[in-house]
Design a protein around this motif. Sequence first.
Motif, PDB file in Angstrom:
ATOM      1  N   LEU A 113       0.833  -1.217   0.000  1.00  0.00           N
ATOM      2  CA  LEU A 113       0.000   0.000   0.000  1.00  0.00           C
ATOM      3  C   LEU A 113       0.866   1.264   0.000  1.00  0.00           C
ATOM      4  N   GLN A 117       1.078   4.075  -2.962  1.00  0.00           N
ATOM      5  CA  GLN A 117       0.868   5.511  -2.702  1.00  0.00           C
ATOM      6  C   GLN A 117       2.117   6.300  -3.118  1.00  0.00           C
ATOM      7  N   THR A 120       2.834   7.091  -6.927  1.00  0.00           N
ATOM      8  CA  THR A 120       2.057   8.102  -7.660  1.00  0.00           C
ATOM      9  C   THR A 120       2.698   9.487  -7.574  1.00  0.00           C
ATOM     10  N   SER A 124       3.582  11.821 -10.877  1.00  0.00           N
ATOM     11  CA  SER A 124       2.874  13.037 -11.305  1.00  0.00           C
ATOM     12  C   SER A 124       3.869  14.137 -11.679  1.00  0.00           C
ATOM     13  N   GLU A 151       4.601  17.235  -4.272  1.00  0.00           N
ATOM     14  CA  GLU A 151       4.529  15.809  -4.626  1.00  0.00           C
ATOM     15  C   GLU A 151       5.876  15.163  -4.313  1.00  0.00           C
ATOM     16  N   PHE A 194      -1.313   7.222 -13.959  1.00  0.00           N
ATOM     17  CA  PHE A 194      -0.022   7.893 -13.775  1.00  0.00           C
ATOM     18  C   PHE A 194       0.960   7.583 -14.899  1.00  0.00           C
ATOM     19  N   ASP A 214      -8.549  11.862  -6.121  1.00  0.00           N
ATOM     20  CA  ASP A 214      -8.382  10.456  -5.716  1.00  0.00           C
ATOM     21  C   ASP A 214      -7.347  10.410  -4.599  1.00  0.00           C
ATOM     22  N   GLY A 215      -6.253  11.201  -4.764  1.00  0.00           N
ATOM     23  CA  GLY A 215      -5.238  11.276  -3.708  1.00  0.00           C
ATOM     24  C   GLY A 215      -5.870  11.650  -2.378  1.00  0.00           C
ATOM     25  N   LEU A 222      -6.094   6.109   4.278  1.00  0.00           N
ATOM     26  CA  LEU A 222      -4.863   5.677   4.953  1.00  0.00           C
ATOM     27  C   LEU A 222      -4.658   6.437   6.271  1.00  0.00           C
ATOM     28  N   ASP A 298     -10.781   4.545 -12.072  1.00  0.00           N
ATOM     29  CA  ASP A 298     -10.079   3.261 -12.009  1.00  0.00           C
ATOM     30  C   ASP A 298      -9.137   3.179 -10.811  1.00  0.00           C
ATOM     31  N   LEU A 299      -8.713   4.329 -10.313  1.00  0.00           N
ATOM     32  CA  LEU A 299      -7.727   4.338  -9.226  1.00  0.00           C
ATOM     33  C   LEU A 299      -8.295   3.829  -7.908  1.00  0.00           C
ATOM     34  N   GLY A 301      -9.793   0.938  -7.678  1.00  0.00           N
ATOM     35  CA  GLY A 301      -9.780  -0.526  -7.716  1.00  0.00           C
ATOM     36  C   GLY A 301     -11.146  -1.092  -8.089  1.00  0.00           C
ATOM     37  N   ALA A 308      -9.579  -5.187  -0.584  1.00  0.00           N
ATOM     38  CA  ALA A 308     -10.182  -4.107   0.203  1.00  0.00           C
ATOM     39  C   ALA A 308     -10.812  -4.670   1.474  1.00  0.00           C
ATOM     40  N   TYR A 311      -7.998  -5.349   3.883  1.00  0.00           N
ATOM     41  CA  TYR A 311      -7.460  -4.085   4.441  1.00  0.00           C
ATOM     42  C   TYR A 311      -8.374  -3.592   5.563  1.00  0.00           C
ATOM     43  N   LYS A 317      -6.543  -0.042   6.202  1.00  0.00           N
ATOM     44  CA  LYS A 317      -7.032   1.069   5.389  1.00  0.00           C
ATOM     45  C   LYS A 317      -8.535   1.166   5.612  1.00  0.00           C
ATOM     46  N   ILE A 400     -10.629  -0.924 -15.152  1.00  0.00           N
ATOM     47  CA  ILE A 400     -10.446  -1.742 -13.947  1.00  0.00           C
ATOM     48  C   ILE A 400     -11.836  -2.040 -13.403  1.00  0.00           C
TER      49      ILE A 400
HETATM   50  N1  BYC Z   1      -4.164   0.654 -12.358  1.00  0.00           N
HETATM   51  O1  BYC Z   1      -8.712  -5.587  -5.527  1.00  0.00           O
HETATM   52  P1  BYC Z   1      -8.361  -4.597  -6.591  1.00  0.00           P
HETATM   53  C1  BYC Z   1      -2.352  10.280  -5.288  1.00  0.00           C
HETATM   54  C2  BYC Z   1      -4.691  -3.573  -9.462  1.00  0.00           C
HETATM   55  S1  BYC Z   1      -3.448   9.161  -5.936  1.00  0.00           S
HETATM   56  C3  BYC Z   1      -3.432  -0.496 -12.345  1.00  0.00           C
HETATM   57  O2  BYC Z   1      -9.381  -4.147  -7.507  1.00  0.00           O
HETATM   58  P2  BYC Z   1      -7.334  -2.941  -4.547  1.00  0.00           P
HETATM   59  C4  BYC Z   1      -1.874  11.359  -6.180  1.00  0.00           C
HETATM   60  C5  BYC Z   1      -4.464  -3.840  -7.984  1.00  0.00           C
HETATM   61  O3  BYC Z   1      -3.221  -3.272  -7.563  1.00  0.00           O
HETATM   62  C6  BYC Z   1      -3.718   7.961  -4.663  1.00  0.00           C
HETATM   63  N2  BYC Z   1      -3.675  -1.525 -11.505  1.00  0.00           N
HETATM   64  O4  BYC Z   1      -7.701  -3.309  -6.010  1.00  0.00           O
HETATM   65  C7  BYC Z   1      -2.706  11.980  -7.083  1.00  0.00           C
HETATM   66  C8  BYC Z   1      -4.521  -5.343  -7.932  1.00  0.00           C
HETATM   67  O5  BYC Z   1      -3.298  -5.889  -8.363  1.00  0.00           O
HETATM   68  P3  BYC Z   1      -2.809  -7.362  -7.867  1.00  0.00           P
HETATM   69  C9  BYC Z   1      -2.725   6.826  -4.662  1.00  0.00           C
HETATM   70  C10 BYC Z   1      -4.711  -1.413 -10.638  1.00  0.00           C
HETATM   71  O6  BYC Z   1      -6.039  -3.567  -4.198  1.00  0.00           O
HETATM   72  C11 BYC Z   1      -2.209  12.956  -7.927  1.00  0.00           C
HETATM   73  C12 BYC Z   1      -5.574  -5.683  -8.976  1.00  0.00           C
HETATM   74  O7  BYC Z   1      -5.641  -4.544  -9.846  1.00  0.00           O
HETATM   75  N3  BYC Z   1      -2.869   6.024  -3.481  1.00  0.00           N
HETATM   76  O8  BYC Z   1      -1.996  10.185  -4.168  1.00  0.00           O
HETATM   77  O9  BYC Z   1      -8.492  -3.137  -3.648  1.00  0.00           O
HETATM   78  C13 BYC Z   1      -0.872  13.340  -7.856  1.00  0.00           C
HETATM   79  C14 BYC Z   1      -6.925  -5.950  -8.397  1.00  0.00           C
HETATM   80  O10 BYC Z   1      -7.071  -5.094  -7.328  1.00  0.00           O
HETATM   81  C15 BYC Z   1      -5.508  -0.258 -10.597  1.00  0.00           C
HETATM   82  C16 BYC Z   1      -3.320   4.759  -3.475  1.00  0.00           C
HETATM   83  O11 BYC Z   1      -3.621   4.179  -4.484  1.00  0.00           O
HETATM   84  C17 BYC Z   1      -5.206   0.792 -11.517  1.00  0.00           C
HETATM   85  N4  BYC Z   1      -5.932   1.941 -11.558  1.00  0.00           N
HETATM   86  O12 BYC Z   1      -7.215  -1.365  -4.727  1.00  0.00           O
HETATM   87  C18 BYC Z   1      -0.032  12.709  -6.959  1.00  0.00           C
HETATM   88  C19 BYC Z   1      -3.440   4.109  -2.125  1.00  0.00           C
HETATM   89  N5  BYC Z   1      -6.463  -0.452  -9.663  1.00  0.00           N
HETATM   90  O13 BYC Z   1      -2.844  -7.303  -6.372  1.00  0.00           O
HETATM   91  C20 BYC Z   1      -0.521  11.721  -6.104  1.00  0.00           C
HETATM   92  C21 BYC Z   1      -2.788   2.766  -2.050  1.00  0.00           C
HETATM   93  C22 BYC Z   1      -6.269  -1.673  -9.143  1.00  0.00           C
HETATM   94  O14 BYC Z   1      -3.803  -8.307  -8.430  1.00  0.00           O
HETATM   95  N6  BYC Z   1      -3.349   1.785  -2.980  1.00  0.00           N
HETATM   96  N7  BYC Z   1      -5.212  -2.247  -9.720  1.00  0.00           N
HETATM   97  O15 BYC Z   1      -1.423  -7.455  -8.456  1.00  0.00           O
HETATM   98  C23 BYC Z   1      -4.485   1.104  -2.742  1.00  0.00           C
HETATM   99  O16 BYC Z   1      -5.155   1.297  -1.745  1.00  0.00           O
HETATM  100  C24 BYC Z   1      -4.894   0.035  -3.706  1.00  0.00           C
HETATM  101  O17 BYC Z   1      -3.735  -0.499  -4.268  1.00  0.00           O
HETATM  102  C25 BYC Z   1      -5.815   0.518  -4.858  1.00  0.00           C
HETATM  103  C26 BYC Z   1      -6.347  -0.748  -5.563  1.00  0.00           C
HETATM  104  C27 BYC Z   1      -6.960   1.355  -4.300  1.00  0.00           C
HETATM  105  C28 BYC Z   1      -5.075   1.316  -5.897  1.00  0.00           C
END
Ligand code: BYC
Length: 474
Positions: A113, A117, A120, A124, A151, A194, A214-215, A222, A298-299, A301, A308, A311, A317, A400
Amino acid sequence: MSINYQDRIPNNVDLGSNRTLQRALEHWQPEFLKWWQDLGPRDFQVANVYLRTATSVDAKGWATYGFVHMPDYRWGIFLADRDPERRIGFGDNYGQEVWQQIPGEFRAILRRLIVTQGDTEPASVEQQRMLGHTAPSLYDLRNLFQVNVEEGRHLWAMVYLLHAYFGRDGREEAEELLERHSGDANKPRILGTFNEPISDWLSFFMFTYFTDRDGKFQLKSLAESSFDPLARTCSFMLTEEAHHMFVGDTGINRVVRRTLEVMKELGTEDPLAVRNAGAIDLPTVQKYLNFWFSSSLDLFGSETSSNAASYFANGLKGRPDEAQYEDHIAAEQAFTLELPDGNGSTKTEQIPMRNAMNEVTRGSYVRDCELGLKRWNRLIEKAGYSFRLSLPSTRFRRNIGSWAGVPTDLTGRPILPEQFNSTIGEWLPSDSDRAYIMSLMHGVHEQGKMAAWIAPPDRGINNNPVDYEYVKMH
Ligand code: BYC
């Protein structure tokens, strides 16, 4: 603890008392600076920019403003103050003490996680690195650079956690955060959005409105984490994120305002006439909005996600603003989803609430996105025009989740692939739309001047006038 700016790495985590960690981060620092020079804002490293820097982490007066060469920006490690009374706010361990260290069984999942995070943030900066050349004014140029340096600091925030709590694995992940690059065919950034290029300022404003939002929602989720250092670092990041979304919100507002002025002057809504007068017609604004909104959805998930659910169950989370919900365990509730049935229609399915957490967060995000549209539409309405900007359905153009690859129209109605392909140019920016927007992108770097496709902002930064020299080129 107050921020210590005497150390090589400014911090409020008493870094000096942990020499090993301090040395490891001081080793990473030059790699970060090299990345910033190579892939940060192109050709503006010598410019003197009016930037804010964090001075304390409380809500009041955390920023100080002054002219800074970006490579000299004091990137550092700032966590919101610790609340000794804080308890786990959701999931199976609800009410227990929050963790100051990571329980062994959650190391891998939390690392993932934090890496996602962290990935990204530099992504950007890479996406936006060429935009300085085409900034519509010095005010906008400064805002771009403010967003970029912050960033960069958000990357530092995640790298601190990786170094401090994940040992060698964490250090390796921190290095890889500088090795993956936006759009790189071999080592792309982790999440789809991204890797999309941001070549023009309309896209930049859409990105800061929709993707930075989304961020906001991910950071809020988080910030609920039982792992207290993660929660505290995300809480502080959220204070910086607000300005990024402000840039997007007011940027789109100013584009719309300028377009309305031109429509008034010309006495017509005809998009071609608007373009001939050098402004951005509203249907094109809508197409860019469709692109970035659908990409940002899509971001969150998949609608149904066992990730989820786990988590949430384990307290890693939560939901944004978890306190607003009555039931923080959410083990007995169900959530109703409308899914494609595979035959061009939809079906309804009930899933356990915990598995639907991505969709719950996406729903809150969509409601938040709507607020800006209401404001922009009010401008259009007041000017006496019937055109309205709108958010497409959350099913539209998804890559997604359950609706990935299912062709729908803007209202989310499933349609035939041929229909989708023949209409897509009306819904998303076509090559000629993009060429037109690019034709407007000429840097306006003269004090007091503003590009003709955008209205000036209502006010400047930190009580300075709009035509202040926010960036001195040397
Ligand atoms: N693209 O159960 P699923 C920010 C993957 S933005 C590619 O549906 P999960 C910012 C997923 O990793 C915020 N792949 O998803 C903004 C999983 O892969 P594995 C960033 C994707 O895990 C602007 C599979 O699909 N922070 O800060 O429940 C400028 C199935 O997963 C995508 C975070 O994201 C995608 N769009 O949720 C600067 C917080 N979506 O495990 C900065 C941390 C899903 O099968 N991340 N997949 O290999 C998370 O909480 C989760 O990883 C997500 C996905 C919410 C992204």
